[in-house]
Scaffold this active site. Structure first.
Site, short mmCIF file in Angstrom:
data_model
loop_
_atom_site.label_atom_id
_atom_site.label_comp_id
_atom_site.label_asym_id
_atom_site.label_seq_id
_atom_site.Cartn_x
_atom_site.Cartn_y
_atom_site.Cartn_z
N HIS A 33 0.82 -1.21 0.00
CA HIS A 33 0.00 0.00 0.00
C HIS A 33 0.86 1.26 0.00
O HIS A 33 0.39 2.33 -0.39
CB HIS A 33 -1.01 -0.01 1.16
CG HIS A 33 -0.48 0.28 2.52
ND1 HIS A 33 -0.17 -0.69 3.44
CD2 HIS A 33 -0.21 1.46 3.14
CE1 HIS A 33 0.25 -0.14 4.56
NE2 HIS A 33 0.24 1.17 4.40
N ASP A 73 1.15 -7.71 2.21
CA ASP A 73 1.28 -6.26 1.99
C ASP A 73 2.75 -5.87 1.85
O ASP A 73 3.37 -5.35 2.78
CB ASP A 73 0.63 -5.52 3.16
CG ASP A 73 0.36 -4.06 2.84
OD1 ASP A 73 0.89 -3.56 1.84
OD2 ASP A 73 -0.38 -3.41 3.61
N SER A 128 4.09 2.29 8.29
CA SER A 128 3.81 1.31 7.24
C SER A 128 5.07 1.02 6.45
O SER A 128 5.74 1.94 5.97
CB SER A 128 2.73 1.85 6.30
OG SER A 128 1.49 1.93 6.94
#
Length: 720
Positions: A85, A224, A655
């Protein structure tokens, strides 16, 4: 007071720990603050190996990826891992109907196939230094907050200019960041690399498996991750893209562990947490629960539904709007979870109890009277700014972010200053800048979809903001279209040249040719944008003095809390500077009778499969590998690990951060928080708060077995 604040901040670096596993710690203080606790939890390397002020350390492998994520260097040749992402914008930008990377993934089988990602950057932190004395030196505590901030900015400017003159910092960028509400300042010297290339990414059906349904949820089964490479000049210096650039030769890269994780294992994360508000007051929580979060949830929810309906019907629209939708949806669901968590966990009551204790503590000594105005300043500012904050948020969400023709007309802003000034000229370089900005916008724009969005957003704005706060274009709707918003919108999109790239570029070429830009200047989309920006700016300006009072109160409150709890090791709020958090691999109990294990496996992917739901489609190749139990060296005891939990203290910006074991080896990539502890940006909940990580074994399984990109596996340093 200045001496008192410095003493408190200094003392807190030597104090005992407040809560197990809570904290986003500054790297230079690890030796003084954390190392014993870290070793007790399972760390086997030294603080110097994690962060060295004078040599290379693990810190040198941790980077800012793009504008808001973390990445890590995993090979001597600049190979980089981050979240899927985090790379999503670049992946979307490189996708076309003919090469649908979003849907099918992409793997460069040699370096010639690595795809340049224009606009993407990677930033290395080269130097960290506490500069509090230089920034706050000479600050008179009798100054107004506005004058204090001016003096701080002047000192920051002078300091950074001095550092730019030092040979060892040639070509670097500098950031002097405030900590503890502006009571401490730290300088970061950074090198920014701009030739970044996509090496590999799994398809959405792996990298985004579970979509919005699983976002922020556990159990999780999302791969991810994505893979990029940093390129530099032959000398290792940053440079714009060139075919002559070479892979960046990294002095430090992370080793990768295939040992896996067990419950209780040590886990630490280094990265760039974006923003927390752990010193937030009950007054601010009230405003968040009653104003800002409900506004965001309402506006984005309605717009996202329109986008989603269009995306699932048309692949071209899906590719264009994938990154826009994902960016909007992530914070939308975050706001839902944040409000839920704050209310369920009684965070406001905790803050009220702390504020009452603070007032009693201040009243106990005349020497503490300097902190006395803090809470009243905050409360007054929060209450006073509510109306303008509501208006500015609605204008921003519905129009500046929601209706894209407003952004399209912003391309004219590049021209307007020169067009409107007789002393200025419109030269070729300016026109090229305008054309480049337009091309970037129109690549991912669908005017008819935007028209449908506008027909929801504009009435929504009118229904929720007082008439005297609305942009002036509403008067045009009332006077020229008898209040018929849909008729105004149809006229706008049928008339404006900004609805298409060909229409805009043709009008621009005509204007350049005859020197008359009036058609662009008088375009209805430009008029719309002007009225929106004026109303938005007006709302923001009304809060300028109010926000100054808030910042003064916040600074005093944080300083007072540090003084109030001298035996507590207080860490500063996250502000997208490099931090370390440490803890262990643990499950958790979200509710009575419910126990969540600390890991998931590929079996869960198969159990969630739903071919009719685009969020839960499973690629055929992945199913083949699963049913054949063909996991290679990455599986364990007949199953394939996918994700795991740790109790690390993270937030947005983390992230893509590496999850490291006690030897500093890579175990996985952090990518999410859990639903039950969405209040974590405001108050850490040790029993519930968990970090969701993709297991590095699943990453390598997808690269090596699913994609067949074994040359990338060979490039890594693997610890078995």
């Amino acid at each position: 007071m200045r001496r008192l604040i410095f003493l408190v901040v200094g003392l807190c670096m030597f104090c005992g720990r407040a809560f197990a596993d809570e904290g986003m710690w500054l790297l230079p203080a690890l030796q003084r603050m954390n190392i014993r606790d870290m070793q007790d939890k399972g760390l086997r390397i030294t603080a110097e190996e994690i962060y060295s002020a004078n040599g290379h350390s693990l810190k040198d492998a941790i980077v800012i990826f793009g504008g808001g994520c973390t990445g890590e260097i995993v090979s001597p040749d600049g190979l980089l891992f981050t979240n899927h992402h985090c790379g999503y914008g670049a992946i979307q930008s490189l996708s076309t109907l003919e090469r649908d990377i979003l849907k099918y993934g992409y793997w460069a089988m040699d370096r010639d196939q690595e795809l340049p990602a224009p606009g993407l950057s990677v930033t290395f932190i080269r130097h960290i230094e506490d500069v509090t004395d230089e920034i706050l030196g000479g600050i008179d505590q009798g100054m107004s907050q506005a004058r204090r901030e001016e003096a701080v900015e002047e000192n920051i400017k002078a300091l950074t200019e001095k550092y730019r003159e030092k040979e060892q910092f040639e070509g670097m960028n500098f950031r002097v960041a405030p900590f503890y509400g502006g009571n401490q300042y730290v300088l970061f010297a950074m090198e920014v690399y701009r030739d970044i290339r996509l090496v590999g990414t799994p398809p959405n059906s792996i990298g985004k498996f579970g979509g919005d349904t699983d976002n922020w949820m556990w159990p999780r089964h999302t791969g991810d991750f994505s893979v990029f490479r940093v390129y530099s000049t032959a000398e290792g210096k940053p440079a714009e893209y060139s075919k002559d650039n070479v892979p960046y030769q990294s002095p430090v890269h992370l080793k990768i562990s295939l040992k896996g994780v067990e419950e209780g294992d040590f886990a630490m994360i280094m990265g760039f947490p974006g923003s927390t508000q752990r010193y937030m007051t009950s007054y601010e929580i009230d405003q968040m629960l009653t104003l800002s979060n409900p506004n965001r949830i309402n506006i984005r929810g309605q717009r996202q539904q329109i986008l989603w309906d269009a995306m699932i019907k048309d692949d071209a629209v899906r590719i264009k709007y994938a990154a826009k939708y994902a960016g909007s949806s992530n914070y939308w669901k975050n706001s839902i979870g944040m409000s839920r968590g704050v209310e369920k966990l009684g965070v406001k009551a905790q803050k009220e109890a702390q504020e009452e204790a603070f007032r009693r503590w201040v009243a106990q000594s005349p020497e503490r009277s300097v902190y006395g105005p803090a809470l009243e300043l905050i409360q007054g500012a929060v209450e006073e700014r509510a109306a303008a904050s509501h208006a500015s948020q609605y204008i921003s969400e519905t129009m500046l972010s929601g209706v894209e023709i407003v952004r399209a007309a912003g391309v004219y802003d590049i021209l307007s200053n020169r067009v409107d000034s007789p002393e200025e000229t419109v030269d070729d370089s300016l026109i090229e800048s305008v054309q480049a900005a337009a091309a970037g916008f129109y690549k991912d724009y669908e005017p008819e979809l935007d028209r449908r969005v506008a027909k929801v957003m504009i009435p929504l704005l009118r229904d929720n903001v007082p008439a005297n706060e609305l942009p002036s274009f509403f008067s045009v709707i009332d006077s020229d279209f008898a209040g018929d918003t849909d008729r105004y919108i149809d006229w706008l999109y049928d008339t404006s040249v900004f609805t298409s790239q060909t229409g805009f570029e043709g009008t621009l070429a005509e204007a350049v040719g005859n020197g008359d830009f009036s058609r662009l200047k008088e375009d209805p989309a430009v008029a719309l944008r002007k009225s929106v920006v004026e109303a938005y700016t007006s709302a923001l300006n009304r809060n300028t003095p109010v926000n100054e009072r808030y910042r003064e109160g916040h600074r005093l409150y944080v300083a007072g809390l540090l003084d109030m709890y001298p035996d507590r090791m207080n860490y500063p709020d996250a502000n997208f500077t490099i931090r370390l958090t440490y803890g262990n691999v643990y499950p958790y109990r979200p509710a009575d009778g419910v126990i969540y294990d600390y890991y998931t496996t590929l079996t869960g992917v198969m159990e969630k499969e739903d071919p009719e739901n685009p969020e839960f489609v499973v690629p055929e190749k992945l199913k083949e590998l699963y049913y054949a139990r063909d996991f290679g060296p990455y599986g364990k005891d007949g199953y394939m690990p996918v994700c795991f939990l740790s109790n690390n203290d993270i937030t947005g910006g983390n992230s893509g951060s590496p999850v490291l074991d006690g030897d500093g080896n890579l175990l996985g990539l952090a990518f999410d928080g859990n639903w039950e502890a969405m209040s974590g940006d405001i108050a850490f909940e040790p029993d519930l708060q968990r970090c969701i990580n993709v297991d590095i074994r699943y990453v390598l399984f997808i690269i090596g077995k699913f994609a067949g990109a074994t040359h990338l596996i060979d490039e890594l340093t693997i610890v078995r």
